[in-house]
Write an enzyme that holds these catalytic residues in place. Structure first.
Site, PDB file in Angstrom:
ATOM      1  N   GLU A   1       0.840  -1.195   0.000  1.00  0.00           N
ATOM      2  CA  GLU A   1       0.000   0.000   0.000  1.00  0.00           C
ATOM      3  C   GLU A   1       0.876   1.247   0.000  1.00  0.00           C
ATOM      4  O   GLU A   1       2.035   1.198   0.422  1.00  0.00           O
ATOM      5  CB  GLU A   1      -0.915   0.006   1.231  1.00  0.00           C
ATOM      6  CG  GLU A   1      -1.867  -1.168   1.284  1.00  0.00           C
ATOM      7  CD  GLU A   1      -2.814  -1.104   2.466  1.00  0.00           C
ATOM      8  OE1 GLU A   1      -3.385  -0.022   2.722  1.00  0.00           O
ATOM      9  OE2 GLU A   1      -2.985  -2.125   3.141  1.00  0.00           O
TER      10      GLU A   1
ATOM     11  N   ASP B   1      -1.777  -0.409  -3.800  1.00  0.00           N
ATOM     12  CA  ASP B   1      -3.093   0.099  -3.397  1.00  0.00           C
ATOM     13  C   ASP B   1      -2.852   1.441  -2.697  1.00  0.00           C
ATOM     14  O   ASP B   1      -2.308   1.481  -1.597  1.00  0.00           O
ATOM     15  CB  ASP B   1      -3.753  -0.902  -2.452  1.00  0.00           C
ATOM     16  CG  ASP B   1      -5.116  -0.431  -1.944  1.00  0.00           C
ATOM     17  OD1 ASP B   1      -5.472   0.747  -2.165  1.00  0.00           O
ATOM     18  OD2 ASP B   1      -5.815  -1.225  -1.296  1.00  0.00           O
TER      19      ASP B   1
END
Length: 385
Positions: A175, A204
């Protein structure tokens, strides 16, 4: 054991651990406020980092989109649900983030699951950060590929796993900003380790897109990298909901054929896509720069002023500022006492976070004022005494 006994035992275990989840019907209000049972609270638990959920241009965009398209898409994008508003938003996102293509999804959870399920095969391997979001780890665990988790934010740990023999392909997942700790991944180093012929890199950036980086382009632009797959979501800094996957032409065409979460879901309402175009317009504009600057000032101020609190702070320089209590009961007690003082701060407990790391997940937004943050700091100092 009957079904009822199994359900009762699971719920009883959650209650005993002070980990039972509940929902509260809240009324979202502008200026960083929230309404409940006729009262107003300062909201320090939402992800509306720039305050765009109540921005006049975004609200107008949804209203105008509803006037033109109605309130729903009425079908999958592969049947009749794909509208010019979707096409325009995808093109704008791709241009903004520097990718050939963008594909819209109804949520970040669906986008992450769709990509992993569509790509991975039996002899492949997924290498995911140990603290990656549940949508990523669940999809990885359920895919036919093998799953290995590297030490959180440790490129060397990733590098060692990448060197292990493999007959298939590899997908590295992390992420940009982690949702519970607010810390940022060392993306440049992770990208360097992932530059292999057999490896794709997937980032992400749910909590970075719109809130960080030049023109709000997020964590990857800030780190100067260009992952093979970038997922951005619209329920945080965009103030709306939904998600998009940014990728190559070939991968977009592949996902259109094989991403079941895309093929078999009703598309987001076109009116929502119009609202998201309006949100993107604000994010890319000088107003967006000013909002991010205001948010950064809040983050610096809160970190400096909260240093003396008798709670463990996370190493976060983003809008997510966790205060670790460790104990579930203590987190719930502090959250309840803050609520008595007009401050809405949610206690986050396992299994959302690792055991022994229950916390107050404080989120700051550009919609807050310095006085709002002072009120929060005063409340924290009082209840922690």
């Amino acid at each position: 054991m009957s079904w009822q006994q199994r359900i009762d035992q699971a719920l009883d275990a959650r209650r005993a651990a002070r980990a039972l989840r509940t929902r509260t019907a809240l009324h979202g209000l502008p200026a960083g406020r929230i309404g409940y049972q006729g009262r107003r609270w300062l909201n320090f638990s939402g992800n509306d980092y720039l305050g765009l959920s109540h921005h006049p241009a975004v609200i107008r965009g949804w209203q105008q989109g509803a006037d033109e398209y109605g309130v729903g898409s009425a079908g999958s994008g592969h049947v009749t649900g794909y509208a010019p508003a979707h096409q325009q938003l995808e093109a704008e996102l791709a241009q903004w983030l520097g990718y050939p293509r963008a594909l819209l999804f109804i949520s970040g959870f669906a986008a992450n699951q769709a990509v992993i399920h569509a790509l991975m095969a039996k002899d492949d391997r997924i290498l995911a950060d140990r603290l990656a979001h549940a949508s990523l780890l669940e999809a990885a665990a359920l895919s036919p590929a093998g799953l290995r988790r590297f030490t959180h934010n440790d490129p060397a740990s990733l590098g060692r796993l990448l060197e292990k023999p493999l007959s298939g392909q590899q997908l590295v997942i992390t992420e940009g900003v982690f949702s519970m700790d607010g810390d940022q991944a060392p993306l440049a180093e992770i990208a360097r380790h992932s530059q292999r012929p057999d490896t794709l890199l997937m980032i992400d950036d749910a909590h970075g897109a719109g809130a960080t980086g030049p023109q709000g382009r997020g964590s990857c632009a800030l780190a100067g990298i260009h992952p093979d797959i970038l997922v951005v979501t619209f329920g945080k800094a965009f103030g709306v909901s939904g998600a998009a996957v940014l990728c190559s032409e070939a991968l977009a065409d592949y996902l259109l054929q094989f991403a079941r979460h895309l093929i078999y879901s009703t598309a987001m309402p076109p009116a929502q896509a119009v609202a998201l175009q309006a949100a993107l317009g604000v994010i890319r504009s000088p107003e967006g720069d000013a909002l991010r600057g205001h948010l950064d000032e809040h983050i610096d101020y809160f970190r400096a002023a909260s240093a003396g609190l008798p709670l463990t702070r996370g190493d976060s320089h983003t809008a997510i500022q966790p205060l670790i209590t460790g104990d579930n009961a203590r987190a719930l007690t502090i959250a309840a006492r803050l609520r008595e003082r007009g401050l809405w701060v949610t206690a986050i407990r396992p299994p959302t976070v690792p055991p022994g790391t229950a916390r107050l997940r404080i989120t700051l937004t550009a919609a807050h004022t310095r006085r709002d943050i002072d009120t929060l700091l005063e409340g924290l100092a009082h209840v922690c005494q």
